[in-house]
Design a protein around this motif. Structure first.
Motif, PDB file in Angstrom:
ATOM      1  N   ARG A 190     -17.732 -60.233 -16.746  1.00 24.03           N
ATOM      2  CA  ARG A 190     -19.019 -59.484 -16.702  1.00 24.03           C
ATOM      3  C   ARG A 190     -19.062 -58.870 -18.022  1.00 24.03           C
ATOM      4  NH1 ARG A 190     -17.672 -56.507 -12.737  1.00 24.03           N
ATOM      5  NH2 ARG A 190     -17.640 -54.500 -14.054  1.00 24.03           N
ATOM      6  N   LYS A 191     -20.395 -59.016 -18.444  1.00 21.65           N
ATOM      7  CA  LYS A 191     -20.783 -58.453 -19.574  1.00 21.65           C
ATOM      8  C   LYS A 191     -21.989 -57.122 -19.452  1.00 21.65           C
ATOM      9  CE  LYS A 191     -23.233 -61.290 -22.727  1.00 21.65           C
ATOM     10  NZ  LYS A 191     -23.343 -62.203 -23.957  1.00 21.65           N
ATOM     11  N   SER A 192     -21.558 -56.090 -20.166  1.00 18.77           N
ATOM     12  CA  SER A 192     -22.449 -54.962 -20.178  1.00 18.77           C
ATOM     13  C   SER A 192     -22.339 -54.284 -21.520  1.00 18.77           C
ATOM     14  CB  SER A 192     -22.093 -54.252 -18.852  1.00 18.77           C
ATOM     15  OG  SER A 192     -20.721 -53.439 -19.369  1.00 18.77           O
ATOM     16  N   ARG A 193     -23.070 -53.206 -21.546  1.00 24.72           N
ATOM     17  CA  ARG A 193     -23.075 -52.671 -23.053  1.00 24.72           C
ATOM     18  C   ARG A 193     -22.120 -51.367 -22.661  1.00 24.72           C
ATOM     19  NH1 ARG A 193     -26.081 -55.033 -27.084  1.00 24.72           N
ATOM     20  NH2 ARG A 193     -27.736 -56.081 -26.057  1.00 24.72           N
ATOM     21  N   PHE A 194     -21.489 -50.836 -24.039  1.00 23.94           N
ATOM     22  CA  PHE A 194     -20.651 -49.577 -23.787  1.00 23.94           C
ATOM     23  C   PHE A 194     -21.737 -48.544 -23.717  1.00 23.94           C
ATOM     24  CE2 PHE A 194     -17.640 -52.488 -25.775  1.00 23.94           C
ATOM     25  CZ  PHE A 194     -16.376 -51.995 -25.274  1.00 23.94           C
ATOM     26  N   ARG A 195     -21.262 -47.561 -23.096  1.00 17.99           N
ATOM     27  CA  ARG A 195     -22.108 -46.223 -22.776  1.00 17.99           C
ATOM     28  C   ARG A 195     -22.515 -45.468 -23.958  1.00 17.99           C
ATOM     29  NH1 ARG A 195     -19.882 -43.614 -17.129  1.00 17.99           N
ATOM     30  NH2 ARG A 195     -20.583 -45.493 -15.905  1.00 17.99           N
ATOM     31  N   ASP A 196     -21.429 -45.537 -25.009  1.00 17.84           N
ATOM     32  CA  ASP A 196     -21.575 -44.656 -26.143  1.00 17.84           C
ATOM     33  C   ASP A 196     -22.048 -45.517 -27.261  1.00 17.84           C
ATOM     34  OD1 ASP A 196     -19.037 -46.347 -26.125  1.00 17.84           O
ATOM     35  OD2 ASP A 196     -17.998 -44.561 -27.342  1.00 17.84           O
ATOM     36  N   ASP A 197     -21.972 -47.017 -27.179  1.00 21.24           N
ATOM     37  CA  ASP A 197     -22.566 -48.003 -28.222  1.00 21.24           C
ATOM     38  C   ASP A 197     -23.258 -48.854 -27.772  1.00 21.24           C
ATOM     39  OD1 ASP A 197     -23.032 -49.274 -30.541  1.00 21.24           O
ATOM     40  OD2 ASP A 197     -20.853 -49.451 -31.111  1.00 21.24           O
ATOM     41  N   GLN A 198     -24.597 -48.899 -27.419  1.00 22.18           N
ATOM     42  CA  GLN A 198     -25.561 -49.745 -26.885  1.00 22.18           C
ATOM     43  C   GLN A 198     -25.528 -51.105 -27.724  1.00 22.18           C
ATOM     44  OE1 GLN A 198     -26.949 -49.561 -23.820  1.00 22.18           O
ATOM     45  NE2 GLN A 198     -25.557 -48.181 -23.690  1.00 22.18           N
ATOM     46  N   LYS A 199     -25.048 -51.145 -29.085  1.00 21.98           N
ATOM     47  CA  LYS A 199     -24.947 -52.291 -29.535  1.00 21.98           C
ATOM     48  C   LYS A 199     -24.056 -53.330 -29.296  1.00 21.98           C
ATOM     49  CE  LYS A 199     -27.105 -50.088 -33.777  1.00 21.98           C
ATOM     50  NZ  LYS A 199     -27.174 -49.646 -35.214  1.00 21.98           N
ATOM     51  N   ARG A 200     -22.938 -52.849 -28.773  1.00 25.78           N
ATOM     52  CA  ARG A 200     -21.673 -53.468 -28.589  1.00 25.78           C
ATOM     53  C   ARG A 200     -21.627 -54.229 -27.084  1.00 25.78           C
ATOM     54  NH1 ARG A 200     -16.660 -50.301 -30.158  1.00 25.78           N
ATOM     55  NH2 ARG A 200     -15.994 -51.423 -28.571  1.00 25.78           N
ATOM     56  N   TYR A 201     -21.275 -55.320 -26.754  1.00 23.82           N
ATOM     57  CA  TYR A 201     -21.009 -55.678 -25.439  1.00 23.82           C
ATOM     58  C   TYR A 201     -19.554 -55.595 -24.936  1.00 23.82           C
ATOM     59  CZ  TYR A 201     -25.544 -58.227 -25.444  1.00 23.82           C
ATOM     60  OH  TYR A 201     -26.752 -58.818 -25.422  1.00 23.82           O
TER      61      TYR A 201
END
Length: 167
Positions: A100-111
């Protein structure tokens, strides 16, 4: 090209030509071995109804090892693949329900990559085969010989890494 590097290469070539004759075409041996390893893994996967490619297995295992901090960019770097290839393989694993792929909470640029329950079950299913294949791969090879093998591969990597960009 860097003259110092050229001088070293020329010196090495002149003083080790007999050794260099033996290495002519070593890439063929590396490629041949890699193809045999891959075909054996794929054969074992097929015989055991494991629906994975080699690249999918490598990435799934890497995400498992990285744990909760696994990011798509880090996985690409650690597997020496470009982001597009990594993204394509990860998409395949997501479609199969293993990641499952999501965004890091503290870095929305990284998956952020997370292994699903299905992915965890698959890892448990595959690991005994991987362990057996790794044991088979080292039959007749001492621990010391295997360490030398890694040392030679690392040195080849370093040699070509230093050579890149010097032409």
């Amino acid at each position: 090209m860097n003259n110092n590097f050229n001088d070293k290469l020329l010196y090495f070539w002149k003083n080790n030509y007999r050794i260099m004759d033996r290495t002519e075409g070593f890439g063929v041996y590396i490629d041949r071995t890699l193809k045999k390893v891959q075909s054996t893994f794929l054969q074992v996967f097929a015989e055991n109804n494991i629906d994975l490619t080699i690249e999918q297995w490598v990435i799934l295992q890497r995400v498992h090892l990285e744990g909760k901090d696994a990011s798509q960019a880090d996985i690409a770097k650690s597997n020496f693949r470009n982001r597009a290839t990594t993204s394509r393989v990860i998409s395949g694993l997501c479609k199969k329900g293993f990641l499952r792929k999501s965004r890091f909470r503290d870095d929305q640029k990284r998956y952020k990559l997370v292994i699903t329950d299905e992915g965890s079950a698959l890892i448990k299913q595959v690991m005994p085969f991987i362990t057996d294949l790794r044991k088979v791969s080292t039959l007749g090879i001492t621990k010391e010989e295997f360490e030398i093998f890694y040392k030679v591969l690392d040195q080849l990597w370093e040699n070509f890494d230093q050579y890149e960009g010097h032409s």
